[in-house]
Design an enzyme around this catalytic site. Structure first.
Site, short mmCIF file in Angstrom:
data_model
loop_
_atom_site.label_atom_id
_atom_site.label_comp_id
_atom_site.label_asym_id
_atom_site.label_seq_id
_atom_site.Cartn_x
_atom_site.Cartn_y
_atom_site.Cartn_z
N GLY A 203 0.82 -1.20 0.00
CA GLY A 203 0.00 0.00 0.00
C GLY A 203 0.85 1.24 0.00
N GLY A 206 1.95 5.47 4.56
CA GLY A 206 1.04 6.09 5.51
C GLY A 206 -0.33 5.46 5.57
CB THR A 210 4.37 0.13 10.25
OG1 THR A 210 5.11 0.38 9.06
CG2 THR A 210 5.30 -0.22 11.37
CD GLU A 426 -3.93 31.72 -7.01
OE1 GLU A 426 -4.73 30.79 -7.22
OE2 GLU A 426 -2.70 31.57 -7.11
#
Ligand code: ADP
Ligand code: MG
Ligand code: ZN
Length: 619
Positions: A203, A206, A210, A426
């Site tokens: 995967g 994060g 583990t 923006e």
């Protein structure tokens, strides 16, 4: 022995040395005066001395008036000899006149004296040893070469259980089998079942690989040996292989147990492909790992778990049946998964009643478990800095932006002219995205610097997507180019501010043409083979498998796609020029516009729904 122990010993030695010196000094010094040996002889002749205690060569003299003094005799003659020599008579030394007490040498004094000589050397040697060990470097490999440095967590006190891992229900379901086996191996063995030896957790970083491995050992209550793949590979040749051997020896002694190899890609890359210096070492390590995995019998109740985010580069030998034949995939969590993970991490933290985890889950597509943990932590930090008693939705929203784009940098000084350019840039992104029916709704526009970006525009897709239609990809390109197009339109000049936008647009266009088969001219084909250059680590090189003519065609197609998108952006901005001006103006006044504020100025020509942010379009 590690370096912490060593410095501890040094301190101990120093401490002992100081004590010894103090004691030694005190034993020699006293409040009493010192008299010379001939003065002592004189005092005896005059009958003033009542008692002499001899201890080694030190003399303690007690006078008849009860005062005391100390003295020293010569080492190579007895006290009596010396006194007689100095003219004291036998009569004067008679026990009736004076008592002479000779004490046996105190064992302590000898030891202390000896220590006084030896200690400096000991300290020197100790310090030398210490420095020598330090010079071995942090890996401290000198004395424990081939020892595996696996950390063992025993299952007696499981710190992590399945309850701590959320949003990966399929993976947990598969691992329950492993847990059951570890709990009651006999049940399975009696039926002749072959239990998986190796489970590979796959995967993105994060996602909780583990964590899940720890949870398995916690659930099963068995010892857990954890080692990271990179720890096998060190600078000494042969160390990795012997570490593997040692690790498995340890594990066999504690079976049933779990051996967890984190980041297995560090050792498990395909053999024979590397050009780097350490690849031979890596291959030996990998070979040893394979040998060990083949080596245990069905009744060796060891399960090897390994984690990687690069299953594609693992050596095929690792993946064949009998080795890591079980694969458990941990995906990026979906909306419900994210909500569940958030729930795990807000446990024990005081939340305001306005906090709605389902909204937060929807606002964080693409976040993995580690990001969500970080998000909750950031929100808690923000709340603490605002002296709040609980965490409110406002902190969570701010934290999401922080995690996506880095903290706001209000302090950065920008000139008025620059600010105007950023505002139009923006506003250009936002207006174009809003005008395109396929583009996601604009969630937020801001000209406050965040991380590396001078401003940003956040857009929100309706739901998590796995498939991207061509139209939507094009809309994304047009939106990304809106900033540059606005600059050109309004200022008749362009700035370096669009660099990141252009990079992403080009990448997107190239992907569409060469990987997704989205160009009519080139057809549904993949051009070029991705190949990993192992000696460059994660670098991906493209292996060209097409002709020069096709290469030109690809370049032409990419350029065409980008140009068309740019023209589209320009055309939309000309069409909605009044909105562009209004949005930019408003941005200069308030710096940040929420979705509602933005849509009040420019209602979307085609209605859009609320959703979740997926793209930050940085200036
Ligand atoms: P990986 O090994 O896949 O890179 P980790 O297991 O180290 O990820 O995850 C890092 C942290 O992120 C964990 O300690 C945990 O706090 C959090 N986390 C990740 N995934 C989850 C999850 N599914 N449920 C709860 N917390 C998670
Ligand atoms: Mg990990
Ligand atoms: Zn931009």
């Amino acid at each position: 022995m590690n370096s912490r122990n060593q410095s501890y010993i040094i301190y101990l030695l120093l401490f002992v040395a100081i004590i010894v010196m103090v004691v030694y000094n005190f034993s020699q010094r006293g409040t009493t005066s010192e008299v010379s040996i001939n003065q002592l002889a004189e005092d005896i002749k005059q009958g003033r001395v009542s008692k002499i205690e001899e201890n080694e060569n030190r003399l303690r003299v007690v006078y008849k008036d009860l005062t005391e003094a100390i003295s020293t005799k010569e080492a190579d003659a007895t006290l009596v000899e010396q006194l007689l020599h100095l003219g004291v008579t036998q009569e004067q030394l008679h026990p009736n006149n004076i008592s002479i007490i000779i004490k046996p040498p105190s064992p302590w004094l000898g030891v202390i004296t000896a220590l006084g000589y030896i200690l400096p050397f000991l300290i020197l040697i100790g310090a030398f040893f210490f420095i020598f060990r330090q010079a071995q470097g942090t890996n401290n490999a000198a004395m424990s070469f081939g020892k595996s440095r696996a950390r063992m967590f025993t299952g007696d006190h499981p710190t992590v259980t399945f309850a701590d891992v959320a949003g990966v229900d399929e993976a947990k379901e598969e691992l329950k089998e492993v847990v059951e086996f570890l709990r009651e191996p006999q049940k399975f063995i009696a039926l002749g079942a072959r239990i998986p030896k190796g489970v590979l957790l796959v995967g993105p970083p994060g996602t909780g690989k583990t964590l899940l491995a720890k949870a398995v050992s916690g659930e099963a209550g068995v010892p857990f040996f954890s080692i990271s793949g990179s720890e096998f590979v060190e600078m000494f040749v042969g160390v990795g292989a012997s570490r593997v051997r040692d690790l498995f020896d340890q594990a066999k002694r504690h079976s049933p147990c779990i051996v967890f190899v984190d980041e297995i890609d560090a050792v498990g890359r395909q053999r024979g492909a590397g050009l780097g210096g350490s690849h031979d070492e890596r291959e030996q390590t990998l070979n040893q790992l394979l040998v060990e995995m083949d080596g245990f019998d069905t009744d060796t109740n060891i399960i090897i778990m390994a984690a990687t985010n690069r299953p594609d580069i693992l050596d095929p030998a690792l993946l064949r049946p009998g080795r890591f034949d079980r694969r458990v995939v941990l995906d990026r969590p979906d909306v419900r998964g994210r909500e569940a993970i958030l729930r795990v991490h807000v446990k024990g933290k005081p939340l305001d009643s306005d906090v709605d985890l389902s909204i937060l889950a929807r606002a964080t597509p693409g976040f993995v478990g580690a990001d969500l943990e970080n998000l909750v932590n950031e929100a808690a930090i923000l709340a603490a800095r605002r002296n709040r008693k609980s965490i409110s939705m406002a902190e969570f929203e701010e934290a999401i932006e922080r995690v996506i784009a880095g903290p706001e940098r209000k302090s950065r000084l920008i000139s008025q002219e620059e600010k105007r350019i950023i505002a139009y840039h923006e506003a250009g992104h936002a207006v174009v995205m809003n005008a395109l029916p396929e583009a996601d709704p604009v969630q937020k526009v801001s000209i406050i610097a965040r991380g590396m970006a001078a401003g940003y525009t956040l857009s929100l897709p309706q739901e998590d997507r796995t498939l991207m239609p061509r139209k939507k990809l094009i809309a994304e390109m047009v939106g990304l180019l809106g900033g540059r197009a606005a600059e050109e339109l309004v200022f008749d000049d362009i700035t370096s501010g669009a660099g990141n936008d252009l990079e992403r647009v080009t990448q997107l266009a190239r992907t569409m043409v060469t990987r997704l088969g989205m160009s009519e001219e080139l057809g549904p084909m993949v051009y070029g083979q991705k190949e990993e250059l192992i000696f460059l680590g994660r670098e991906i090189a493209e292996q060209r498998d097409y002709s020069e003519a096709v290469a030109e065609q690809i370049d032409r197609e990419v350029r065409r796609l980008v140009n068309e998108a740019y023209q589209k952006a320009r055309q939309l901005l000309i069409q909605y020029r009044d909105k562009l001006d209004a949005v930019a103006q408003r941005l200069l006044e308030v710096e940040t516009l929420s979705r509602e504020e933005f849509e009040a100025i420019f209602p979307p020509p085609v209605p859009k729904h609320s959703g979740i942010p997926s793209m930050v379009s940085n200036n």
